[in-house]
Motif scaffolding. Structure first.
Motif, PDB file in Angstrom:
ATOM      1  N   ALA A 302     -23.660  73.915  45.092  1.00 20.80           N
ATOM      2  CA  ALA A 302     -22.463  74.645  45.513  1.00 20.80           C
ATOM      3  C   ALA A 302     -22.819  75.744  46.506  1.00 20.80           C
ATOM      4  O   ALA A 302     -22.137  75.932  47.523  1.00 20.80           O
ATOM      5  N   GLU A 303     -23.900  76.469  46.221  1.00 22.61           N
ATOM      6  CA  GLU A 303     -24.326  77.538  47.126  1.00 22.61           C
ATOM      7  C   GLU A 303     -24.760  76.971  48.474  1.00 22.61           C
ATOM      8  O   GLU A 303     -24.418  77.511  49.528  1.00 22.61           O
ATOM      9  N   PHE A 304     -25.519  75.863  48.425  1.00 18.88           N
ATOM     10  CA  PHE A 304     -25.958  75.228  49.669  1.00 18.88           C
ATOM     11  C   PHE A 304     -24.758  74.773  50.495  1.00 18.88           C
ATOM     12  O   PHE A 304     -24.702  74.999  51.710  1.00 18.88           O
ATOM     13  N   CYS A 305     -23.784  74.124  49.854  1.00 16.16           N
ATOM     14  CA  CYS A 305     -22.613  73.617  50.565  1.00 16.16           C
ATOM     15  C   CYS A 305     -21.815  74.753  51.206  1.00 16.16           C
ATOM     16  O   CYS A 305     -21.359  74.646  52.351  1.00 16.16           O
ATOM     17  N   LYS A 306     -21.650  75.843  50.472  1.00 11.68           N
ATOM     18  CA  LYS A 306     -20.903  76.985  51.005  1.00 11.68           C
ATOM     19  C   LYS A 306     -21.603  77.573  52.220  1.00 11.68           C
ATOM     20  O   LYS A 306     -20.964  77.893  53.240  1.00 11.68           O
ATOM     21  N   ASN A 307     -22.915  77.705  52.143  1.00 11.81           N
ATOM     22  CA  ASN A 307     -23.676  78.236  53.274  1.00 11.81           C
ATOM     23  C   ASN A 307     -23.629  77.301  54.477  1.00 11.81           C
ATOM     24  O   ASN A 307     -23.610  77.751  55.629  1.00 11.81           O
ATOM     25  N   LEU A 308     -23.625  75.990  54.198  1.00 13.16           N
ATOM     26  CA  LEU A 308     -23.563  75.014  55.285  1.00 13.16           C
ATOM     27  C   LEU A 308     -22.226  75.098  56.020  1.00 13.16           C
ATOM     28  O   LEU A 308     -22.169  75.038  57.250  1.00 13.16           O
ATOM     29  N   VAL A 309     -21.128  75.251  55.269  1.00 15.76           N
ATOM     30  CA  VAL A 309     -19.795  75.386  55.873  1.00 15.76           C
ATOM     31  C   VAL A 309     -19.716  76.668  56.703  1.00 15.76           C
ATOM     32  O   VAL A 309     -19.138  76.683  57.793  1.00 15.76           O
ATOM     33  N   LYS A 310     -20.324  77.716  56.216  1.00 19.00           N
ATOM     34  CA  LYS A 310     -20.333  78.971  56.962  1.00 19.00           C
ATOM     35  C   LYS A 310     -21.096  78.816  58.275  1.00 19.00           C
ATOM     36  O   LYS A 310     -20.650  79.281  59.334  1.00 19.00           O
ATOM     37  N   ALA A 311     -22.251  78.145  58.214  1.00 16.52           N
ATOM     38  CA  ALA A 311     -23.065  77.969  59.418  1.00 16.52           C
ATOM     39  C   ALA A 311     -22.394  77.045  60.432  1.00 16.52           C
ATOM     40  O   ALA A 311     -22.439  77.300  61.641  1.00 16.52           O
ATOM     41  N   LYS A 312     -21.773  75.986  59.945  1.00 13.98           N
ATOM     42  CA  LYS A 312     -21.184  74.983  60.836  1.00 13.98           C
ATOM     43  C   LYS A 312     -19.816  75.394  61.359  1.00 13.98           C
ATOM     44  O   LYS A 312     -19.516  75.217  62.550  1.00 13.98           O
ATOM     45  N   PHE A 313     -18.955  75.947  60.494  1.00 13.19           N
ATOM     46  CA  PHE A 313     -17.559  76.197  60.857  1.00 13.19           C
ATOM     47  C   PHE A 313     -17.174  77.679  60.878  1.00 13.19           C
ATOM     48  O   PHE A 313     -16.022  78.009  61.154  1.00 13.19           O
ATOM     49  N   THR A 320     -10.275  79.174  51.119  1.00 16.60           N
ATOM     50  CA  THR A 320      -9.132  79.646  51.905  1.00 16.60           C
ATOM     51  C   THR A 320      -8.460  78.530  52.681  1.00 16.60           C
ATOM     52  O   THR A 320      -7.259  78.596  52.967  1.00 16.60           O
ATOM     53  N   VAL A 321      -9.214  77.491  53.042  1.00 16.29           N
ATOM     54  CA  VAL A 321      -8.621  76.387  53.809  1.00 16.29           C
ATOM     55  C   VAL A 321      -8.497  75.100  52.995  1.00 16.29           C
ATOM     56  O   VAL A 321      -7.644  74.258  53.294  1.00 16.29           O
ATOM     57  N   LEU A 322      -9.340  74.947  51.980  1.00 15.12           N
ATOM     58  CA  LEU A 322      -9.286  73.731  51.165  1.00 15.12           C
ATOM     59  C   LEU A 322      -8.626  73.965  49.817  1.00 15.12           C
ATOM     60  O   LEU A 322      -8.233  73.005  49.138  1.00 15.12           O
ATOM     61  N   GLY A 323      -8.478  75.210  49.431  1.00 15.31           N
ATOM     62  CA  GLY A 323      -7.870  75.526  48.145  1.00 15.31           C
ATOM     63  C   GLY A 323      -8.811  75.233  46.991  1.00 15.31           C
ATOM     64  O   GLY A 323      -9.909  74.703  47.167  1.00 15.31           O
ATOM     65  N   SER A 324      -8.376  75.578  45.801  1.00 22.92           N
ATOM     66  CA  SER A 324      -9.142  75.276  44.592  1.00 22.92           C
ATOM     67  C   SER A 324      -8.708  73.924  44.040  1.00 22.92           C
ATOM     68  O   SER A 324      -7.562  73.517  44.202  1.00 22.92           O
ATOM     69  N   THR A 325      -9.612  73.251  43.401  1.00 23.24           N
ATOM     70  CA  THR A 325      -9.279  71.994  42.738  1.00 23.24           C
ATOM     71  C   THR A 325      -8.328  72.288  41.581  1.00 23.24           C
ATOM     72  O   THR A 325      -8.520  73.258  40.847  1.00 23.24           O
ATOM     73  N   LEU A 403      -5.671  60.249  43.594  1.00 22.58           N
ATOM     74  CA  LEU A 403      -6.070  61.172  42.535  1.00 22.58           C
ATOM     75  C   LEU A 403      -6.476  62.495  43.184  1.00 22.58           C
ATOM     76  O   LEU A 403      -7.542  63.057  42.913  1.00 22.58           O
ATOM     77  N   ALA A 404      -5.601  62.983  44.062  1.00 24.19           N
ATOM     78  CA  ALA A 404      -5.913  64.186  44.825  1.00 24.19           C
ATOM     79  C   ALA A 404      -6.203  65.378  43.938  1.00 24.19           C
ATOM     80  O   ALA A 404      -6.985  66.265  44.294  1.00 24.19           O
ATOM     81  N   GLU A 405      -5.583  65.408  42.753  1.00 26.49           N
ATOM     82  CA  GLU A 405      -5.786  66.556  41.878  1.00 26.49           C
ATOM     83  C   GLU A 405      -7.218  66.658  41.353  1.00 26.49           C
ATOM     84  O   GLU A 405      -7.647  67.716  40.893  1.00 26.49           O
ATOM     85  N   PHE A 406      -7.966  65.538  41.453  1.00 25.21           N
ATOM     86  CA  PHE A 406      -9.349  65.540  40.983  1.00 25.21           C
ATOM     87  C   PHE A 406     -10.372  65.539  42.121  1.00 25.21           C
ATOM     88  O   PHE A 406     -11.512  65.950  41.915  1.00 25.21           O
ATOM     89  N   TRP A 410     -11.916  72.690  47.306  1.00 25.90           N
ATOM     90  CA  TRP A 410     -13.322  72.973  47.587  1.00 25.90           C
ATOM     91  C   TRP A 410     -14.236  72.654  46.405  1.00 25.90           C
ATOM     92  O   TRP A 410     -15.318  72.082  46.586  1.00 25.90           O
ATOM     93  N   ASP A 411     -13.834  72.984  45.183  1.00 30.68           N
ATOM     94  CA  ASP A 411     -14.688  72.728  44.017  1.00 30.68           C
ATOM     95  C   ASP A 411     -15.063  71.246  43.937  1.00 30.68           C
ATOM     96  O   ASP A 411     -16.236  70.895  43.740  1.00 30.68           O
ATOM     97  N   ALA A 412     -14.058  70.384  44.081  1.00 30.34           N
ATOM     98  CA  ALA A 412     -14.299  68.945  43.960  1.00 30.34           C
ATOM     99  C   ALA A 412     -15.123  68.414  45.124  1.00 30.34           C
ATOM    100  O   ALA A 412     -16.087  67.661  44.927  1.00 30.34           O
ATOM    101  N   ILE A 413     -14.759  68.794  46.340  1.00 28.68           N
ATOM    102  CA  ILE A 413     -15.451  68.257  47.519  1.00 28.68           C
ATOM    103  C   ILE A 413     -16.919  68.658  47.532  1.00 28.68           C
ATOM    104  O   ILE A 413     -17.803  67.847  47.837  1.00 28.68           O
TER     105      ILE A 413
END
Length: 598
Positions: A302-313, A320-325, A403-406, A410-413
């Protein structure tokens, strides 16, 4: 490039692009340490990115390299060597024409060494340029004669006779050697071994008998002497080395048995294959360090993914853009949704109703802010939501188109991605590449997740069963994964409601070698993930006793929750009535089209 995953393969990216989106981690720093390293991970896990980042063509372009004083700890010049199928194909072609094994290996070994030398010359060119930038043109001019002598020495070591001595000329001569080697190999493959001439062989296969490490040491000593830098160290970064012939790996491992005083080797491999045989070829585990590139704990990925999104986008918080699962474990903030799910399942599922009554659970109070949610309710809540989504008002299974709810939010992705940078970027690039801070609808998210997931599964369904990185099986890989997933899904939805449902499996003694080899191939491509294992690289030639789960990358395809649960013996799954009564779904035309996406 029409392949959505290959577009994010670090092998094809410019060094500037790799640096721009790179996210450091403890695993990267472990890989970067001074010494021989074997980097183990499935395809797409980031091995190529790590090795390319360590090359002297890329690392100096990384701001963090200077800011965090990595230049003090990474004090070597890295030379990136991409894997090449030609090394193995040359052997097969020549031996099919009847050439002796020793000769065919000599052709392959020379091709490999020539590739190493070409990349070495390019890295030395960068090395000299670094001195030019740091010390100035006058410094280089004063050492011009020493540099020229070094280039002459390197030419002699590599058996090259260029008309003019320069690094660019040596590179041209090495490419010429490679071309002549290829032509001679094809000539013998076409016209047969009777055309083999020993004098011509010695001329066109010049590196058949050299020792690679000794030759490289001669090259590096020559250039380091020119710059009065005898303590300089060099790293040979061998990527995708599982595709190399076994004898080449044997040769490299033999070199890793000695100290890394001047030269160190860093070798990237998938978990399983003939390379597991190296465990008996090293003097001790201290000869090299092993870095296993997969995330066992969700928090790490989760930490790696968050840092990757910050670096790339440049997005600080993906929520804030994907919402919570929807069904996240934050029960108190989401209490109304959870109470609704529990009530719904309670009204239509007799098995669940009996479970609630027998365990004396008052779920409305459990989700009340005044009370702490019990561990049992926290454990069953994800199962309740998932099971409820598949049952109609009569408690019978119903079809679900989405099954979008699952699988959105961001948590799910981030969990589905398994920390796999290639999957994550292919999924998010379309979604986040065109948005500011605007919330992206769940429907768009799930559509993109399905495209990436279907493409990944389509790739798995076409994996070769024979000589796949040294492994062969008669059991189609994706078919096996489907059987396991079908068992898990049917136990979860159609079976008796239980607090713990099997979502992981153990490879028990009743599993035959055919199935085991299929699992090894699946592991190499990231389709299964090892869980709570004490096994380490060098013991993966036998999976018996190891526990695995299906990769979350396939959860949307197989309609499984993105979570772990208890284990069950694999033989029990494969021999169960659930699996035997489940027809294998034929691949549809849409899936066939998506093979080209991975």
């Amino acid at each position: 490039m029409n392949n959505i995953f290959e577009a994010f393969n670090a092998k094809h990216l410019k060094s500037e692009d790799i640096v721009r989106n790179f996210v450091s981690s403890a695993l990267f720093l472990e890989t970067a340490q001074n010494g021989h390293t074997i980097l183990v991970g499935p395809r797409g896990s980031g091995k190529t990115t790590f090795l390319r980042m360590l090359s002297n063509n890329t690392l100096p372009k990384w701001d963090e390299y200077i800011k965090n004083s990595y230049s003090d700890s990474i004090d070597y010049e890295g030379i990136y060597i991409p894997g090449d199928l030609v090394w193995g194909e040359m052997i097969n072609s020549l031996e099919s024409a009847g050439l002796n094994h020793q000769y065919s290996e000599s052709f392959s070994y020379t091709a490999f060494c020539t590739h190493v030398f070409i990349n070495t010359i390019e890295s030395i060119t960068i090395y000299i340029e670094k001195f030019r930038v740091k010390m100035g043109e006058e410094y280089i001019s004063k050492r011009e004669d020493d540099i020229y002598d070094a280039i002459m020495s390197i030419a002699n070591t590599l058996k090259l006779s260029p008309g003019k001595y320069s690094l660019s000329r040596l590179r041209i001569e090495l490419y010429k050697t490679l071309n002549e080697l290829g032509e001679y190999s094809r000539y013998l493959s076409i016209f047969g071994v009777d055309k083999l001439d020993i004098l011509e062989f010695n001329q066109k296969v010049p590196y058949a008998h050299i020792d690679l490490k000794t030759t490289l040491e001669s090259i590096f000593n020559a250039i380091d002497f020119a710059f009065d830098n005898p303590e300089q160290r060099w790293a040979i970064l061998l990527d995708e080395f599982e595709i190399a012939p076994k004898y080449l790996l044997d040769n490299v491992i033999k070199n890793m048995r000695s100290s890394a005083k001047k030269i160190m080797f860093k070798v990237a491999l998938v978990p399983c294959g003939f390379h597991q045989e190296i465990k008996s070829q090293t003097s001790s585990i201290n000869d090299y360090s092993v870095v296993e590139l997969w995330y066992v704990k969700n928090g790490e990925s989760a930490e790696f993914c968050k840092n990757l999104v910050k670096a790339k986008f440049n997005i600080e918080d993906p929520v804030t853009v994907l919402g919570s699962t929807k069904f996240s474990p934050n029960y108190k903030d989401n209490s109304k949704n959870w109470i609704k799910e529990f009530n719904s399942l309670y009204s239509k599922d007799l098995s669940f109703r009996e479970f609630i009554i027998s365990n004396n659970i008052d779920f409305e109070n459990e989700f009340d802010d005044k009370f702490a949610t019990s561990s049992l309710v926290r454990k069953i809540a994800p199962v309740v939501a998932f099971r409820n989504a598949f049952l109609n008002i009569h408690g019978k299974r119903k079809g679900r188109k989405s099954l979008a709810e699952f699988y959105s939010g961001w948590d799910a992705i981030s969990r589905i991605s398994e920390g796999n940078p290639r999957w994550l970027m292919s999924t998010l690039n379309t979604l986040l590449g065109r948005t500011g801070e605007k919330r992206i609808p769940d429907s768009e998210q799930i559509n993109r997740v399905k495209i990436s997931t279907d493409a990944y599964c389509a790739m798995l369904s076409t994996l070769p069963l024979s000589n796949n990185m040294g492994l062969s099986t008669g059991q189609p890989i994706f078919e096996l994964l489907e059987m396991i997933a079908s068992y898990f899904n049917k136990r979860l939805i159609d079976g008796e409601f239980k607090a713990a449902q099997p979502l992981t499996f153990t490879v028990d003694d009743k599993v035959d070698s055919n199935i085991e080899s299929s699992l090894m191939i699946a592991w190499n491509y990231g389709a299964i993930v090892a869980v709570d294992t004490k096994n380490t690289f060098g013991t993966y030639d036998n999976l018996k006793g190891m526990r695995f789960r299906l990769s979350f990358l396939m959860s949307p395809k197989f309609e499984l929750p993105v979570r772990m649960d208890k284990a069950i013996n694999l033989s029990t799954i494969l021999n169960s009535k659930i699996v035997k009564d489940t027809p294998i779904v034929e691949e549809d035309s849409n899936s066939i089209k998506q093979r080209s996406l991975f």
